[in-house]
Design an enzyme around this catalytic site. Structure first.
Site, short mmCIF file in Angstrom:
data_model
loop_
_atom_site.label_atom_id
_atom_site.label_comp_id
_atom_site.label_asym_id
_atom_site.label_seq_id
_atom_site.Cartn_x
_atom_site.Cartn_y
_atom_site.Cartn_z
N CYS A 56 0.82 -1.22 0.00
CA CYS A 56 0.00 0.00 0.00
C CYS A 56 0.85 1.26 0.00
CB CYS A 56 -0.97 0.00 1.17
SG CYS A 56 -0.19 -0.14 2.80
N HIS A 162 -2.40 1.27 7.09
CA HIS A 162 -2.62 1.38 5.65
C HIS A 162 -2.16 2.76 5.17
CE1 HIS A 162 -4.32 0.17 1.86
NE2 HIS A 162 -5.15 1.20 1.81
N ASP A 180 -8.39 4.79 -1.92
CA ASP A 180 -7.80 3.57 -1.34
C ASP A 180 -7.11 2.76 -2.44
OD1 ASP A 180 -7.29 1.15 0.00
OD2 ASP A 180 -9.06 1.42 1.26
#
Length: 505
Positions: A56, A162, A180
Site C-alpha cells: 500500500c 494502511h 484507497d
C-alpha cells in the site's frame, strides 16, 4: 479443495460514504465547485491498485509520483520510464516489504530518493487544525498531494495500518476523499476528516512511533539531485551506527583544539562501507549516433548540478576537508583509500556500469545484472561556454552478444588541481564525485547535535557555523535536505528498538 478466496469487502457505511454512490457523487460535485478537488484529476489519471497485499505504501507513492510527472530516470518496461511499485526498493528490500509492509519513515525516504519534495508530519508533531489547513491547501492545487498513514479500525474496516492518497476535501461536511489503493478490497470513499485524524493518531507497533501524513510535491526547479543515501545495502546499518552513535562519542572523548583534529577523529577509522553510503545520481541515456548532443532539458539539469557542485566547493567546509585530505597525516588513514577510485579510468568504468544498471532497470544502486561494460571513452563537452560536462560512453554487452551503447552525463570538475585528481592545462579533470565533495556533503547532512560534545566552546561554535544549513546557498540547502540523514538515523534506531522488543517479547 482449493479456497475460493475473497472478492472485495463491503464498505462499512457509516462512517465512510462510497465515492460512486449517489451521495458520494453529490459530495464530489459540491467539492468540485468549492475548488478543493484540483488534485483529484491528476491522481485519478494514475490511480492504481497495489500489486501486493502489503504494497500500500509503494502503490500510494507510485500514484503520487506519476501524478506529479516526476521522471524516474530509469526504465519500467521496454523503453518507457515510469514509476511502478516494483521499482521502489532504494530504502527497503521488496522482499521485506512484501512480508512485513513498510513504515511511515521509509515511505518518506522513498519519496525523497525518487526525486520528490516531502514534508512529513507524524500526528504527535502536528494538530488536527494544521492537518485540515494543509489538506485544504493541497486539494486546492494540482502541485501538492497528501498521503496518509492510518489505522483502518477507526472506520470499522478490516486490516490494520494502511497508506493511501487523498483525492479531495469537502468544506461543509469536513470530509476527505480517500483513494484507497487496495481497490480489490474497498472502493474510494469519503470519511470525516476528524475521524481520519484519529486513525492517523495511532501508534505503529513495528516502530513505536505515531502514524501521520505527508505533503508530496515537485521541486520548483529541474530535478538535479547529485547525491542520495543508500540505506538498502547490507552495510548501511554499520555506517548509520558509526555516524549516529560512535562519532558523537569520539568527539566527546577527545580534547580537540582545531577543525583538522575534528576531521581526523571522525574519519580516522570509518567503516569500509562508508564509500557506498552516499552515492551520486547519474544522468543516463542510450548512446546516440554521430556527435553527442544535449537536449534543452539535459542542459538545464546539468547546469543546476554544476552549480550545486560549485556551491559545495566554495564552502569553507570544503576548504577544510580538502586541506585535511591533502595533509600528510591523512595518507596513513583508511579514509584516504576513498581517493583511490578518483583516478579517471577506474571511475569512468564504474560510472559506465552504474549507467548501464540504471538504463536496464536494475535501479540506481548499482545492482549487478550480470552484464559488462567495455570500450570506455571519456569526452569533455563545452555545452554553452560556461557549463562543461563530462560524457562517459561505454558499450554494454547483454546475453553474450547484444550490445548497447550508454552515455552518462557528469558535471565537469573545475578547480585548481591537487594530488587528488588528474590535471590538464591547469584544471582538474577528475570527474564528479571526488572524495572531498562526498565528505563535505556527508558532514553538512549530519545533525548539528553530532558536534555538541566538542569541549572547546570556541571550536564548537566555529565548526557548527560551517555546517549550519541557513548559511548555505539555496540549491545546496535543498541538496543537503534531500539526503535527510536524520531520517536514516531514525530508521536505524527504530530497527534497534524493534529487535529489542522482539528479544524481550
Amino acid at each position: 479443495m482449493a479456497s475460493p478466496g475473497v472478492y472485495r469487502r463491503a464498505l462499512p457505511s457509516p462512517p465512510a460514504i462510497e465515492f460512486a454512490s449517489p451521495e458520494g457523487k453529490k459530495i464530489f460535485a459540491e467539492a468540485l465547485g468549492q475548488g478543493t478537488m484540483e488534485g483529484f484529476f491528476k491522481l485519478i489519471s494514475y490511480y492504481q491498485t497495489q500489486s501486493e497485499p502489503a504494497y500500500c505504501g509503494l502503490a500510494t507513492l507510485t500514484v503520487v509520483l506519476n501524478a506529479l510527472a516526476i521522471d524516474p530516470g530509469r526504465k519500467w518496461k521496454g523503453p518507457w520510464r515510469w514509476f511502478d511499485d516494483s521499482m521502489l526498493d532504494c530504502c527497503e528490500p521488496l522482499a521485506k516489504i512484501k512480508s512485513h509492509g513498510i513504515t511511515f519513515g521509509k515511505v518518506a525516504c522513498l519519496a525523497r530518493c525518487n526525486g520528490a519534495k516531502v514534508e512529513a508530519f507524524r500526528s504527535d508533531e502536528s494538530t488536527v487544525h494544521d492537518f485540515r489547513n494543509r489538506v485544504i491547501s493541497s486539494c486546492s492545487s494540482e502541485d501538492f498531494h497528501v498521503t496518509v498513514s492510518y489505522h483502518r479500525k477507526a472506520f470499522n474496516q478490516t486490516g490494520s495500518g494502511h497508506f493511501s492518497p487523498l483525492g479531495g476535501y469537502h468544506a461543509e461536511r469536513d470530509m476527505v476523499l480517500i483513494l484507497d489503493v487496495a481497490r480489490f478490497k474497498y472502493p474510494p470513499h469519503w470519511v470525516p476528516l476528524t475521524l481520519l485524524w484519529n486513525a492517523m493518531n495511532t501508534i505503529d507497533e513495528a516502530t513505536g512511533h505515531h502514524r501521520g501524513y505527508m505533503i508530496v510535491s515537485r521541486f520548483n526547479r529541474a530535478p538535479s539531485i547529485l547525491y542520495t543515501v543508500s540505506c538498502r545495502h547490507e552495510g548501511w546499518s554499520s555506517v548509520a551506527k558509526f555516524l549516529a552513535e560512535d562519532v558523537p562519542l569520539l568527539i566527546k572523548s577527545e580534547d580537540l583544539k582545531e577543525i583538522q583534529e575534528v576531521l581526523s577523529v571522525v574519519f580516522k577509522s570509518p567503516p569500509s562501507e562508508l564509500r557506498g553510503f552516499i552515492t551520486w545520481v547519474a544522468e543516463v541515456r542510450r548512446q546516440e549516433d554521430g556527435n553527442p548532443t544535449l537536449s534543452e532539458e539535459e542542459r538545464g539539469r546539468l547546469a543546476i548540478k554544476a552549480e550545486v557542485l560549485e556551491q559545495i566547493r566554495t564552502t569553507a567546509l570544503f576548504t577544510h576537508v580538502t586541506r585535511w585530505l591533502d595533509s600528510e597525516c591523512s595518507c596513513c588513514n583508511s579514509i584516504s583509500k576513498l581517493g583511490d577510485k578518483d583516478m579517471l579510468p577506474a571511475l569512468a568504468a564504474s560510472v559506465c556500469c552504474q549507467g548501464e544498471n540504471l538504463l536496464s532497470g536494475y535501479g540506481r544502486l548499482g545492482l549487478s545484472g550480470g552484464k559488462c561494460c567495455s570500450q570506455i571513452d571519456v569526452k569533455h563537452l563545452n555545452v554553452d561556454g560556461e557549463n562543461p560536462v563530462t560524457l562517459v560512453s561505454g558499450t554494454v554487452t547483454t546475453g553474450g552478444s547484444n550490445e548497447q551503447g550508454v552515455d552518462v552525463l557528469v558535471p565537469l570538475c573545475q578547480r585548481k588541481p591537487n594530488r587528488l585528481c588528474l590535471s590538464n592545462e591547469g584544471h582538474c579533470i577528475g570527474m564528479h564525485p571526488s572524495t572531498a565533495d562526498v565528505l563535505t556533503v556527508l558532514l553538512l547532512a549530519l545533525p548539528l547535535h553530532t558536534w555538541s560534545g566538542i569541549k572547546e566552546e570556541k571550536l564548537r561554535v566555529e565548526f557548527t557555523s560551517l555546517l549550519t544549513n541557513e548559511n548555505l546557498p539555496p540549491l545546496l540547502q535543498e541538496e543537503v535536505t534531500s539526503i535527510a540523514l536524520e531520517h536514516v538515523f531514525q530508521f536505524f534506531f527504530n530497527i534497534k528498538i524493534e529487535k529489542l522488543l522482539k528479544r524481550n517479547s
